[in-house]
Design an enzyme around this catalytic site. Sequence first.
Site, PDB file in Angstrom:
ATOM      1  N   GLY A  43     -17.546 -13.248 -15.605  1.00 25.97           N
ATOM      2  CA  GLY A  43     -18.649 -14.157 -15.912  1.00 25.97           C
ATOM      3  C   GLY A  43     -18.282 -15.169 -16.976  1.00 25.97           C
ATOM      4  N   CYS A  44     -17.579 -14.706 -17.985  1.00 21.66           N
ATOM      5  CA  CYS A  44     -17.185 -15.596 -19.082  1.00 21.66           C
ATOM      6  C   CYS A  44     -16.168 -16.632 -18.606  1.00 21.66           C
ATOM      7  CB  CYS A  44     -16.637 -14.786 -20.255  1.00 21.66           C
ATOM      8  SG  CYS A  44     -17.887 -13.691 -20.967  1.00 21.66           S
ATOM      9  N   THR A  45     -15.301 -16.233 -17.690  1.00 18.70           N
ATOM     10  CA  THR A  45     -14.316 -17.160 -17.132  1.00 18.70           C
ATOM     11  C   THR A  45     -15.014 -18.227 -16.282  1.00 18.70           C
ATOM     12  OG1 THR A  45     -12.589 -15.473 -17.162  1.00 18.70           O
ATOM     13  CG2 THR A  45     -12.262 -17.330 -15.666  1.00 18.70           C
TER      14      THR A  45
END
Length: 154
Positions: A43-45
């Site tokens: 998700g952060c990527t």
Amino acid sequence: MLEIGSLAPNFTLPDENNSSVTLSDYLGKKVLVYFYPRASTPGCTTQACALRDSKDELTALNVVVLGISPDTPKKLTNFINKQNLNFTLLGDEDHSTCESYGVWQLKKFMGKENMGVVRTSFLIDEHGKLEHIFNKFKTKDHHEVVLNYLKSEG
């Protein structure tokens, strides 16, 4: 909880190169301070790469992006290099900045409770005041939510 129109909590944190970055150094520009749980997670990527791909539009709107997570500078460097990120990431290892922004909270995941970062972004205006808080978005459309807000306010 922080209020729109109030001064954003100032901070000084190490970036991916272990150099100190201070929020108040950006007076005169808008700053999107986005808090995310952990570098190099799916998700952060997704969120970081979408911001990377929107950099020209954000720059044209006088917006600087600062990403903050509890990661070490070394992990931030790896994340930036692996994803070719074109904005600054800051490490808040003791989560004091996360706490001052109210994003360090008890989270439930797969039946377990842990303290962690609740994914939230703060738009800080040219005078260092909170202009908008983004807390309802999906990682894949975060950049669109931010850009739509910025374009609609002009």
